[in-house]
Scaffold this motif. Structure first.
Motif, short mmCIF file in Angstrom:
data_model
loop_
_atom_site.label_atom_id
_atom_site.label_comp_id
_atom_site.label_asym_id
_atom_site.label_seq_id
_atom_site.Cartn_x
_atom_site.Cartn_y
_atom_site.Cartn_z
N LYS A 257 4.86 -4.00 12.10
CA LYS A 257 3.52 -3.56 12.47
C LYS A 257 3.41 -2.04 12.42
O LYS A 257 2.40 -1.48 11.98
N ARG A 258 4.47 -1.36 12.87
CA ARG A 258 4.46 0.10 12.86
C ARG A 258 4.42 0.63 11.42
O ARG A 258 3.68 1.55 11.11
N ARG A 259 5.24 0.01 10.53
CA ARG A 259 5.24 0.44 9.12
C ARG A 259 3.89 0.18 8.48
O ARG A 259 3.38 0.98 7.68
N TYR A 260 3.27 -0.95 8.81
CA TYR A 260 1.94 -1.27 8.27
C TYR A 260 0.92 -0.23 8.72
O TYR A 260 0.07 0.21 7.95
N GLY A 261 1.05 0.18 10.00
CA GLY A 261 0.13 1.19 10.50
C GLY A 261 0.30 2.52 9.79
O GLY A 261 -0.68 3.20 9.46
N HIS A 262 1.57 2.90 9.53
CA HIS A 262 1.83 4.15 8.82
C HIS A 262 1.28 4.09 7.39
O HIS A 262 0.69 5.05 6.89
N ASN A 263 1.49 2.94 6.72
CA ASN A 263 1.01 2.80 5.35
C ASN A 263 -0.51 2.85 5.29
O ASN A 263 -1.10 3.44 4.37
N ARG A 264 -1.13 2.24 6.28
CA ARG A 264 -2.60 2.24 6.33
C ARG A 264 -3.13 3.64 6.56
O ARG A 264 -4.10 4.07 5.94
N ALA A 265 -2.46 4.39 7.45
CA ALA A 265 -2.87 5.76 7.72
C ALA A 265 -2.71 6.63 6.47
O ALA A 265 -3.57 7.46 6.15
N ALA A 266 -1.59 6.42 5.76
CA ALA A 266 -1.36 7.19 4.54
C ALA A 266 -2.41 6.87 3.49
O ALA A 266 -2.90 7.76 2.78
N LEU A 267 -2.77 5.57 3.39
CA LEU A 267 -3.78 5.17 2.42
C LEU A 267 -5.14 5.78 2.75
O LEU A 267 -5.86 6.24 1.86
N LEU A 268 -5.49 5.79 4.03
CA LEU A 268 -6.76 6.40 4.44
C LEU A 268 -6.75 7.90 4.17
O LEU A 268 -7.76 8.47 3.78
N PHE A 269 -5.60 8.53 4.36
CA PHE A 269 -5.49 9.97 4.11
C PHE A 269 -5.67 10.28 2.63
O PHE A 269 -6.27 11.30 2.26
N LEU A 270 -5.15 9.39 1.77
CA LEU A 270 -5.23 9.60 0.32
C LEU A 270 -6.52 9.06 -0.29
O LEU A 270 -6.78 9.30 -1.47
N ALA A 271 -7.31 8.34 0.48
CA ALA A 271 -8.49 7.68 -0.06
C ALA A 271 -9.45 8.62 -0.78
O ALA A 271 -9.90 8.31 -1.89
N PRO A 272 -9.79 9.80 -0.22
CA PRO A 272 -10.71 10.69 -0.98
C PRO A 272 -10.16 11.09 -2.34
O PRO A 272 -10.89 11.12 -3.32
N TRP A 273 -8.84 11.38 -2.37
CA TRP A 273 -8.24 11.76 -3.65
C TRP A 273 -8.23 10.58 -4.62
O TRP A 273 -8.52 10.75 -5.82
N LEU A 274 -7.91 9.40 -4.13
CA LEU A 274 -7.88 8.22 -4.99
C LEU A 274 -9.27 7.90 -5.54
O LEU A 274 -9.42 7.56 -6.72
N ILE A 275 -10.28 8.01 -4.68
CA ILE A 275 -11.66 7.76 -5.13
C ILE A 275 -12.06 8.77 -6.20
O ILE A 275 -12.66 8.42 -7.23
N GLY A 276 -11.73 10.05 -5.95
CA GLY A 276 -12.05 11.07 -6.94
C GLY A 276 -11.30 10.84 -8.25
O GLY A 276 -11.87 11.02 -9.33
N LEU A 277 -10.03 10.42 -8.16
CA LEU A 277 -9.25 10.14 -9.36
C LEU A 277 -9.88 9.01 -10.18
O LEU A 277 -9.99 9.10 -11.41
N LEU A 278 -10.30 7.96 -9.51
CA LEU A 278 -10.87 6.80 -10.20
C LEU A 278 -12.25 7.10 -10.78
O LEU A 278 -12.54 6.75 -11.93
#
Length: 303
Positions: A7-28
């Motif tokens: 659960k902790r790793r899932y939370g970290h991955n989700r936080a990282a994904l949210l942090f990268l979301a603006p960059w990923l959206i801009g990239l796409l």
């Protein structure tokens, strides 16, 4: 405990994904999406006003078989890159060597020499450059004062491209700053030891400075190579958007622009853009492959 760890790793991955979301959206949306659309359009006949019509490899075949201006734009661009890149790097290195002598007011000199890089890519500076090198411009006026009758540099097909090369070389500031930073990292003990052994300034430059500076030269070479292949503003302004006289300044990017935005042949222009991507990729790869022969790193190995 295991479930808590998952659960902790899932939370970290989700936080990282949210942090990268603006960059990923801009990239796409702003990079990968337009690139995919451009690749599709390159296989179509598309004039903006009508829907794209699939034509397969027709645009690519036309380029190399029945479009003399495409071949001319390649020749002009290759000439421009082959002349401007080495001259610009050599000039930038010479200025960096002079500024590395510890002169007073070094910061002011670095700022002054960097200003052309900030301004040189602008339309206003390109227009000023065109006026300076014209038949009745400042350069010809100075030459006339010493009895030299010079041609109209931007209107003569023999010299027009080289006036753009000169403008490119004038924008040496960024390369110079990088060279200067590399020179500052060379330990002075190397130069002092070789001087004690009797090596002169020229010998020390070619035997010590250049090998140690080779990674910086490599970086500047790659960056300037990529930039030169995409050069557009100077050629557009100096030639009034025509690539003249007699197509002597018809850079590849300028011809691509004319095909897309003057003749509305967006399919053809997209195909040209992808050929440019391949050209830059091939030449960059060649530079990387050749670096094994001349780029040296501090650990004594090669790239």
């Amino acid at each position: 405990m295991a479930a808590r760890g998952v659960k902790r790793r899932y939370g970290h991955n989700r936080a990282a994904l949210l942090f990268l979301a603006p960059w990923l959206i801009g990239l796409l949306l702003l990079t990968l999406g337009p690139m995919a659309a451009s690749l599709y359009i390159s296989f179509t006949d598309y004039s903006i006003l009508t829907a794209p019509v699939w034509v397969g490899l027709s645009n690519y075949i036309t380029m190399f078989t029945s479009d003399p201006l495409f071949i001319q734009s390649l020749k002009v661009t290759f000439t421009y890159v082959a002349v401007s890149v080495p001259v610009k790097l050599i000039f930038a290195l010479l200025v960096a060597l002079l500024l590395n002598k510890g002169i007073r007011g070094l910061g002011i000199y670095r700022t002054v020499y960097y200003i052309p890089t900030l301004l040189g890519g602008s339309v206003a500076i390109a227009m000023l450059w065109r006026k300076m090198l014209g038949g009745d411009g400042l350069l010809n006026g100075l030459l006339a004062m010493i009895g030299i009758q010079a041609p109209d540099w931007v209107a003569n097909p023999k010299y027009a491209l080289y006036s753009i090369v000169l403008l490119s070389v004038w924008q040496f500031g960024s390369s110079m700053i990088i060279f200067l930073a590399g020179l500052k990292q060379i330990p002075p003990e190397y130069d002092e030891a070789s001087a004690v052994d009797g090596a002169g300034p020229v010998r020390r430059f070619f035997s010590i400075t250049l090998p140690i500076l080779s990674p910086v030269i490599f970086f500047n070479l790659v960056m300037q190579l990529i930039t030169s292949f995409q050069s557009f503003t100077q050629a557009f302004v100096v030639s009034n958007g025509s690539g003249g006289p007699v197509n002597s300044t018809l850079m590849y990017s300028l011809y691509l622009y004319k095909k897309g935005f003057s003749f509305y042949q967006m399919g053809y222009a997209s195909a040209m853009a992808w050929i440019l991507v391949l050209l830059i990729g091939v030449f960059t790869l060649l530079v990387f492959r050749s670096s094994k022969l001349w780029v040296h790193y501090e650990d004594g190995g090669k790239s």
